[in-house]
Enzyme design. Structure first.
Site, PDB file in Angstrom:
ATOM      1  N   SER A 189      85.022  59.332-132.100  1.00 49.20           N
ATOM      2  CA  SER A 189      83.728  59.126-131.437  1.00 49.20           C
ATOM      3  C   SER A 189      82.653  59.879-132.203  1.00 49.20           C
ATOM      4  CB  SER A 189      83.800  59.684-130.011  1.00 49.20           C
ATOM      5  OG  SER A 189      82.513  59.749-129.425  1.00 49.20           O
ATOM      6  N   TYR A 202      86.316  66.279-123.932  1.00 52.94           N
ATOM      7  CA  TYR A 202      86.392  64.971-124.600  1.00 52.94           C
ATOM      8  C   TYR A 202      86.026  65.077-126.081  1.00 52.94           C
ATOM      9  CZ  TYR A 202      85.132  60.136-125.740  1.00 52.94           C
ATOM     10  OH  TYR A 202      85.038  58.897-126.334  1.00 52.94           O
TER      11      TYR A 202
HETATM   12  P1  NAD Z   1      87.546  51.463-121.614  1.00 53.30           P
HETATM   13  O1  NAD Z   1      87.502  52.171-120.308  1.00 53.30           O
HETATM   14  O2  NAD Z   1      87.332  50.010-121.599  1.00 53.30           O
HETATM   15  O3  NAD Z   1      88.909  51.745-122.352  1.00 53.30           O
HETATM   16  C1  NAD Z   1      89.623  52.945-122.210  1.00 53.30           C
HETATM   17  C2  NAD Z   1      91.021  52.573-121.776  1.00 53.30           C
HETATM   18  O4  NAD Z   1      91.820  53.743-121.815  1.00 53.30           O
HETATM   19  C3  NAD Z   1      91.135  52.057-120.362  1.00 53.30           C
HETATM   20  O5  NAD Z   1      90.965  50.658-120.291  1.00 53.30           O
HETATM   21  C4  NAD Z   1      92.544  52.464-119.977  1.00 53.30           C
HETATM   22  O6  NAD Z   1      93.421  51.373-120.076  1.00 53.30           O
HETATM   23  C5  NAD Z   1      92.925  53.493-121.006  1.00 53.30           C
HETATM   24  N1  NAD Z   1      93.371  54.722-120.360  1.00 53.30           N
HETATM   25  C6  NAD Z   1      92.647  55.782-119.937  1.00 53.30           C
HETATM   26  N2  NAD Z   1      93.439  56.700-119.395  1.00 53.30           N
HETATM   27  C7  NAD Z   1      94.716  56.212-119.465  1.00 53.30           C
HETATM   28  C8  NAD Z   1      95.987  56.696-119.062  1.00 53.30           C
HETATM   29  N3  NAD Z   1      96.141  57.907-118.506  1.00 53.30           N
HETATM   30  N4  NAD Z   1      97.053  55.906-119.262  1.00 53.30           N
HETATM   31  C9  NAD Z   1      96.926  54.683-119.820  1.00 53.30           C
HETATM   32  N5  NAD Z   1      95.749  54.177-120.251  1.00 53.30           N
HETATM   33  C10 NAD Z   1      94.668  54.948-120.060  1.00 53.30           C
HETATM   34  O7  NAD Z   1      86.464  52.193-122.535  1.00 53.30           O
HETATM   35  P2  NAD Z   1      86.159  52.129-124.112  1.00 53.30           P
HETATM   36  O8  NAD Z   1      84.832  52.718-124.238  1.00 53.30           O
HETATM   37  O9  NAD Z   1      86.433  50.805-124.664  1.00 53.30           O
HETATM   38  O10 NAD Z   1      87.187  53.199-124.704  1.00 53.30           O
HETATM   39  C11 NAD Z   1      88.050  52.911-125.781  1.00 53.30           C
HETATM   40  C12 NAD Z   1      88.066  54.075-126.744  1.00 53.30           C
HETATM   41  O11 NAD Z   1      86.792  54.188-127.368  1.00 53.30           O
HETATM   42  C13 NAD Z   1      88.335  55.439-126.103  1.00 53.30           C
HETATM   43  O12 NAD Z   1      89.209  56.169-126.920  1.00 53.30           O
HETATM   44  C14 NAD Z   1      86.972  56.079-126.104  1.00 53.30           C
HETATM   45  O13 NAD Z   1      87.062  57.477-126.131  1.00 53.30           O
HETATM   46  C15 NAD Z   1      86.399  55.524-127.374  1.00 53.30           C
HETATM   47  N6  NAD Z   1      84.943  55.615-127.465  1.00 53.30           N
HETATM   48  C16 NAD Z   1      84.148  54.945-126.592  1.00 53.30           C
HETATM   49  C17 NAD Z   1      82.780  55.070-126.715  1.00 53.30           C
HETATM   50  C18 NAD Z   1      81.838  54.357-125.779  1.00 53.30           C
HETATM   51  O14 NAD Z   1      80.646  54.635-125.792  1.00 53.30           O
HETATM   52  N7  NAD Z   1      82.301  53.440-124.946  1.00 53.30           N
HETATM   53  C19 NAD Z   1      82.225  55.890-127.689  1.00 53.30           C
HETATM   54  C20 NAD Z   1      83.061  56.560-128.566  1.00 53.30           C
HETATM   55  C21 NAD Z   1      84.428  56.413-128.451  1.00 53.30           C
END
Ligand code: NAD
Ligand code: MG
Length: 297
Positions: A189, A202
């Protein structure tokens, strides 16, 4: 409709999708976003870049992981999708999109904080897809806490288990199966470089993911296995509406990036495809930033 093929002004893409001051309980669902995110459902076009590859994608039910699963399937891969049981609705939708692309999707719900579940994901992939050659660790947990005094041991532990330990457990279980040409992709991230004061746990995990993957890339490079990372900036996903940000800040989400908008999951999927495919054959230990232009070291 915006897509990743037509040259348009990137500051104006997805202007039809507002980020709203919404709050969702639990992990949150794409299905319940006030303004549905763009996962590339209508737009992503494959060109056989992952033909017959066998991928495991954690958090593949929604957001960035779901967009990646759709793209992988349209590029010719079969996919095992990991998610939490309460996300069944989102997972079923992504499974059907994979099947519409003519590929196999296997749903494998469970909790990434459980080592046995992480190990079982690899076993499921090998059994159901006949092997594993792409590992995408994308599942993640983000809960904002304004003051360190209120950051509990339980949250700190849960964030590390979900974001870092799961990567370690899955990769460790997968390595004996990975043949030369295989790809491991972590998800970091912008928070690894510009930590927000309310995301201490985080942001720290996201730096750990980068470092783990850069070290591992050196270890397994001689075996012909590449390890890379995608580092998203602000992206409109359920993670953000389910406690990732203070609710009142969501309307401004992403607007301070140089491109002046939040990303959509469809903006991210091509980065994962690139790092999984043979097109990135000389790229390992790299972090690919997809963040709207925020400078990183
Ligand atoms: P999202 O909520 O759609 O996806 C995250 C997923 O993590 C969830 O759908 C869930 O299935 C899974 N998850 C969380 N806790 C879990 C657990 N205990 N057991 C099993 N599964 C679990 O959100 P996203 O933003 O698409 O996140 C995907 C990745 O991108 C993450 O690693 C997040 O940190 C990273 N990210 C997101 C952003 C943003 O702005 N959305 C920015 C930087 C990084
Ligand atoms: Mg989800």
């Amino acid at each position: 409709m915006a897509d990743q093929y037509t040259v348009t002004d990137p500051t104006k893409m997805y202007a039809d999708i507002d980020t709203t001051a919404q709050y969702q309980d639990g992990p949150g669902l794409d299905a319940d976003l006030d303004n549905p995110a763009d996962l590339g459902e209508e737009t992503y076009r494959g060109s056989g870049r992952l033909r017959d590859r066998k991928a495991l994608v954690t958090g593949g039910d929604s957001g960035i992981g779901a967009a990646t699963v759709i793209a992988f399937a349209r590029e010719g891969a079969d996919v095992v999708i990991s998610y939490l049981p309460e996300e069944e609705k989102d997972a079923q939708r992504i499974k059907s999109l994979v099947e519409q692309a003519g590929r196999k999707a296997v749903l494998a719900p469970g909790d990434l904080t459980d080592e046995r579940y992480c190990t079982s994901l690899v076993e499921t992939t090998v059994r159901e897809l006949g092997g594993i050659d792409i590992v995408v660790s994308n599942g993640g947990r983000q809960q904002h806490v304004e003051d360190l005094a209120d950051l509990s041991y339980e949250q700190f532990d849960d964030t590390f288990k979900t974001n870092v330990y799961a990567l370690f457990w899955i990769v460790k279980a997968a390595l004996p199966h990975l043949q030369p040409g295989s790809a491991i992709i972590g998800t970091s991230s912008i928070q690894a470089y510009q930590p927000s004061p309310n995301l201490l746990d985080y942001a720290t995990t996201k730096a750990a993911i980068n470092t783990f993957c850069k070290g591992l890339a050196q270890q397994v490079g001689p075996k012909g296995i590449r390890v890379n990372v995608v580092a998203p900036g602000p992206v409109w996903t359920p993670l953000q509406t389910a406690g990732g940000q203070p609710q009142e800040e969501l309307p401004e989400f992403g607007q301070s990036t140089p491109l002046g908008r939040a990303g959509q999951p469809a903006d991210l999927a091509p980065a994962f495809v690139y790092l999984a495919s043979a097109e990135s054959s000389f790229v390992s230990g790299e972090t690919l930033h997809v963040n709207g232009g925020m400078p990183t070291p």
